[in-house]
Design an enzyme around this catalytic site. Sequence first.
Site, PDB file in Angstrom:
ATOM      1  N   GLU A   1       9.544   1.237  10.931  1.00 25.37           N
ATOM      2  CA  GLU A   1      10.601   2.230  10.704  1.00 25.37           C
ATOM      3  C   GLU A   1       9.907   3.579  10.808  1.00 25.37           C
ATOM      4  O   GLU A   1       9.170   3.967   9.907  1.00 25.37           O
ATOM      5  CB  GLU A   1      11.226   1.987   9.327  1.00 25.37           C
ATOM      6  CG  GLU A   1      12.610   2.576   9.216  1.00 25.37           C
ATOM      7  CD  GLU A   1      12.574   3.988   8.693  1.00 25.37           C
ATOM      8  OE1 GLU A   1      12.467   4.910   9.541  1.00 25.37           O
ATOM      9  OE2 GLU A   1      12.622   4.169   7.485  1.00 25.37           O
TER      10      GLU A   1
ATOM     11  N   GLU B   1       9.069  15.918  15.718  1.00 20.98           N
ATOM     12  CA  GLU B   1       9.532  15.741  14.345  1.00 20.98           C
ATOM     13  C   GLU B   1       8.801  16.740  13.445  1.00 20.98           C
ATOM     14  O   GLU B   1       7.575  16.730  13.368  1.00 20.98           O
ATOM     15  CB  GLU B   1       9.248  14.316  13.880  1.00 20.98           C
ATOM     16  CG  GLU B   1       9.786  14.054  12.489  1.00 20.98           C
ATOM     17  CD  GLU B   1       9.641  12.596  12.050  1.00 20.98           C
ATOM     18  OE1 GLU B   1       8.564  12.020  12.259  1.00 20.98           O
ATOM     19  OE2 GLU B   1      10.606  12.056  11.495  1.00 20.98           O
TER      20      GLU B   1
ATOM     21  N   CYS C   1      13.208  10.590   7.433  1.00 21.81           N
ATOM     22  CA  CYS C   1      13.033  10.089   8.803  1.00 21.81           C
ATOM     23  C   CYS C   1      14.298  10.282   9.631  1.00 21.81           C
ATOM     24  O   CYS C   1      14.226  10.457  10.835  1.00 21.81           O
ATOM     25  CB  CYS C   1      12.595   8.638   8.774  1.00 21.81           C
ATOM     26  SG  CYS C   1      13.546   7.652   7.639  1.00 21.81           S
TER      27      CYS C   1
ATOM     28  N   LYS D   1       0.842  -1.205   0.000  1.00 28.43           N
ATOM     29  CA  LYS D   1       0.000   0.000   0.000  1.00 28.43           C
ATOM     30  C   LYS D   1       0.873   1.250   0.000  1.00 28.43           C
ATOM     31  O   LYS D   1       1.475   1.606   1.002  1.00 28.43           O
ATOM     32  CB  LYS D   1      -0.945   0.061   1.209  1.00 28.43           C
ATOM     33  CG  LYS D   1      -2.052   1.090   0.935  1.00 28.43           C
ATOM     34  CD  LYS D   1      -2.664   1.753   2.142  1.00 28.43           C
ATOM     35  CE  LYS D   1      -1.941   2.947   2.675  1.00 28.43           C
ATOM     36  NZ  LYS D   1      -1.938   4.152   1.839  1.00 28.43           N
TER      37      LYS D   1
HETATM   38  P1  NAP Z   1       1.555   8.216   8.075  1.00 27.62           P
HETATM   39  O1  NAP Z   1       0.158   8.587   8.299  1.00 27.62           O
HETATM   40  O2  NAP Z   1       2.292   7.484   9.115  1.00 27.62           O
HETATM   41  O3  NAP Z   1       1.578   7.404   6.683  1.00 27.62           O
HETATM   42  C1  NAP Z   1       2.444   6.340   6.345  1.00 27.62           C
HETATM   43  C2  NAP Z   1       1.663   5.221   5.669  1.00 27.62           C
HETATM   44  O4  NAP Z   1       0.778   4.607   6.617  1.00 27.62           O
HETATM   45  C3  NAP Z   1       0.769   5.699   4.537  1.00 27.62           C
HETATM   46  O5  NAP Z   1       0.710   4.725   3.525  1.00 27.62           O
HETATM   47  C4  NAP Z   1      -0.557   5.829   5.240  1.00 27.62           C
HETATM   48  O6  NAP Z   1      -1.649   5.845   4.382  1.00 27.62           O
HETATM   49  C5  NAP Z   1      -0.554   4.616   6.116  1.00 27.62           C
HETATM   50  N1  NAP Z   1      -1.499   4.664   7.230  1.00 27.62           N
HETATM   51  C6  NAP Z   1      -2.038   5.751   7.840  1.00 27.62           C
HETATM   52  N2  NAP Z   1      -2.873   5.375   8.835  1.00 27.62           N
HETATM   53  C7  NAP Z   1      -2.867   4.025   8.861  1.00 27.62           C
HETATM   54  C8  NAP Z   1      -3.527   3.043   9.655  1.00 27.62           C
HETATM   55  N3  NAP Z   1      -4.352   3.381  10.640  1.00 27.62           N
HETATM   56  N4  NAP Z   1      -3.279   1.739   9.408  1.00 27.62           N
HETATM   57  C9  NAP Z   1      -2.419   1.368   8.437  1.00 27.62           C
HETATM   58  N5  NAP Z   1      -1.789   2.243   7.643  1.00 27.62           N
HETATM   59  C10 NAP Z   1      -1.991   3.562   7.855  1.00 27.62           C
HETATM   60  O7  NAP Z   1       2.383   9.491   7.705  1.00 27.62           O
HETATM   61  P2  NAP Z   1       1.791  10.866   7.134  1.00 27.62           P
HETATM   62  O8  NAP Z   1       0.468  11.186   7.740  1.00 27.62           O
HETATM   63  O9  NAP Z   1       1.821  10.768   5.658  1.00 27.62           O
HETATM   64  O10 NAP Z   1       2.880  11.883   7.665  1.00 27.62           O
HETATM   65  C11 NAP Z   1       2.767  12.360   8.999  1.00 27.62           C
HETATM   66  C12 NAP Z   1       4.102  12.432   9.654  1.00 27.62           C
HETATM   67  O11 NAP Z   1       4.696  11.133   9.685  1.00 27.62           O
HETATM   68  C13 NAP Z   1       5.135  13.265   8.941  1.00 27.62           C
HETATM   69  O12 NAP Z   1       4.964  14.622   9.180  1.00 27.62           O
HETATM   70  C14 NAP Z   1       6.391  12.707   9.524  1.00 27.62           C
HETATM   71  O13 NAP Z   1       6.643  13.250  10.790  1.00 27.62           O
HETATM   72  C15 NAP Z   1       6.091  11.235   9.668  1.00 27.62           C
HETATM   73  N6  NAP Z   1       6.613  10.454   8.520  1.00 27.62           N
HETATM   74  C16 NAP Z   1       7.694   9.667   8.717  1.00 27.62           C
HETATM   75  C17 NAP Z   1       8.213   8.957   7.646  1.00 27.62           C
HETATM   76  C18 NAP Z   1       9.404   8.093   7.776  1.00 27.62           C
HETATM   77  O14 NAP Z   1      10.111   7.866   6.795  1.00 27.62           O
HETATM   78  N7  NAP Z   1       9.668   7.503   8.934  1.00 27.62           N
HETATM   79  C19 NAP Z   1       7.654   9.073   6.389  1.00 27.62           C
HETATM   80  C20 NAP Z   1       6.528   9.875   6.225  1.00 27.62           C
HETATM   81  C21 NAP Z   1       6.024  10.556   7.314  1.00 27.62           C
HETATM   82  P3  NAP Z   1      -2.163   7.295   3.867  1.00 27.62           P
HETATM   83  O15 NAP Z   1      -1.089   7.856   3.033  1.00 27.62           O
HETATM   84  O16 NAP Z   1      -3.354   6.965   3.077  1.00 27.62           O
HETATM   85  O17 NAP Z   1      -2.454   8.102   5.080  1.00 27.62           O
END
Ligand code: NAP
Length: 495
Positions: free
Chosen positions: A263, A398, A297, A188
């Site tokens: 991660e 973050e 990250c 996904k």
């Molecule tokens: P996120 O919500 O953690 O999204 C990462 C992935 O998880 C996406 O594919 C997302 O789908 C999915 N997801 C979201 N809610 C889920 C659930 N309940 N069950 C299973 N999968 C789920 O990250 P974001 O909202 O895009 O970004 C928010 C913050 O996360 C950023 O500002 C940053 O601080 C952090 N982040 C960290 C990394 C890293 O490399 N460690 C990468 C991105 C973001 P959707 O895209 O459809 O929501």
Amino acid sequence: MPATDPRVEAFLAAGQTKLLIGGNWVDAADGATFATLNPAADEPLMRCASAGAQDVDRAVAAAAAAAEGSWRKITPSERGKLLWRIADLIERDADALAQLEVLDMGKPLRLARDDDLPMAIDHFRYFAGWATKLEGETIPVSAGSYLNYTVREPLGVVGLIIPWNYPLMLAAWKLAPALACGNTCLLKPAEQTPLTAVWLGRLLAEAGLPPGVVNILTGFGETAGAAITGHPGVAGVAFTGSTAVGREIVRASAGNLKRTALELGGKSPNVVFADADIDAAVAGAAHAIFYNMGQDCAAGSRLFVQADVYDELVAGISAKAAALRLGPGLEEGVDQGPLVSREQLDRVTGYLHAGVADGAVAAVGGGRPADARLGRGYYVEPTVFAGATNTMTIAREEIFGPVVTVIPFRDADDAVLQSNATSYGLGAGVWTRDIKKAHRAAAALKAGSVWINCYNVYDAASPFGGYKESGFGREMGRHNLELYTQVKSVWVDLS
Ligand code: NAP
Ligand code: MG
């Protein structure tokens, strides 16, 4: 701006993408779709099928059938060749994939073309080699007259959930080892950046991967992601993303006690001692935070600088920040593209306000660029906060944007103490000419990766992952094989 590759034009002209389930491209069962945007223009690029629980059910059934059927019959050598063929096809399409990534995600073309694509290709080739090397062992047991041996077997169906900062590269980081180990997959991609995963899906079929081995479910985390994580037919979930969602994944995995690897985020310290090569440290510190617009990250978002060289470092990194050219990622010479989404832009500008409110001073940046040409995109200025302390919000949370908080320290003990005063533990940097000091710091820093006189260096052969709330499990290298395999112990009575 260079003309986009005709293959990209043709891909976009289709208008809408579908889900890959059991080797077929299909609409979501309920017909739902969503738009993915070009963040440089705030305009829709394409519509994508939005997978729901029913689609996840069908994908799990297809993946389970492949795991027990066609995929199981393929020899390790043939599996390795398939992975190598996938790498060749990504390489063939690399220019088009890099452009599509830029349009969907916003990063400068140079990053997509020179870093993300080569890393993705290399990942498939590295893990292609492992397919034939997943050996067991014979154990000299004392329990009696027995032959005891172990076999390393795949988990079965695994869910791979990835974020938007390195869409194709992170798809490769998860798919390559999962497939090398003989698993079948549900991938996904993030809702913001689904397009290169769809393209990759076509390449998998072209490479000859049997139907159902990889299923690609574009859609939302709350629906598709949650359905994968909660599914009793999914044996493991590898996730990259926010710590908040990481916790959700662990909770949702409790139903069938599926294996999870997380991660997650970071607030990584980058420590510059007064005896460092200051020019190298300045360049390295700028790279550590501004690379990928800080949407990384392991970004070196807390820059700890020994008091004697604090002003020099702030001036140096501020000059680097001011020299970065902002613009659409496809434009020649651009260093910083837009952030990925309006949501992310709001989040980062919120932190810019919080920094000032807490008493930090923006030595450079601090807002949105004035350039009217950039008005529609989600741009934010590269920002250096000086006069900061480790307890400010901008030093604790973050930000995931091009914002660095520069904090002074007295000596090595103080640097380590402040560096480790965080719930995260993903990366850390150390800049010094003193080899003893460097290794002592590497030993004391609580982080999964420590970079000495460098930052953000990766290789498919070297493990990467978090300490503390930055997650668990290791990607890359042979450590990654643990994640996607389980060990069976077989006893034979020889008496
Ligand atoms: P996120 O919500 O953690 O999204 C990462 C992935 O998880 C996406 O594919 C997302 O789908 C999915 N997801 C979201 N809610 C889920 C659930 N309940 N069950 C299973 N999968 C789920 O990250 P974001 O909202 O895009 O970004 C928010 C913050 O996360 C950023 O500002 C940053 O601080 C952090 N982040 C960290 C990394 C890293 O490399 N460690 C990468 C991105 C973001 P959707 O895209 O459809 O929501
Ligand atoms: Mg999200």
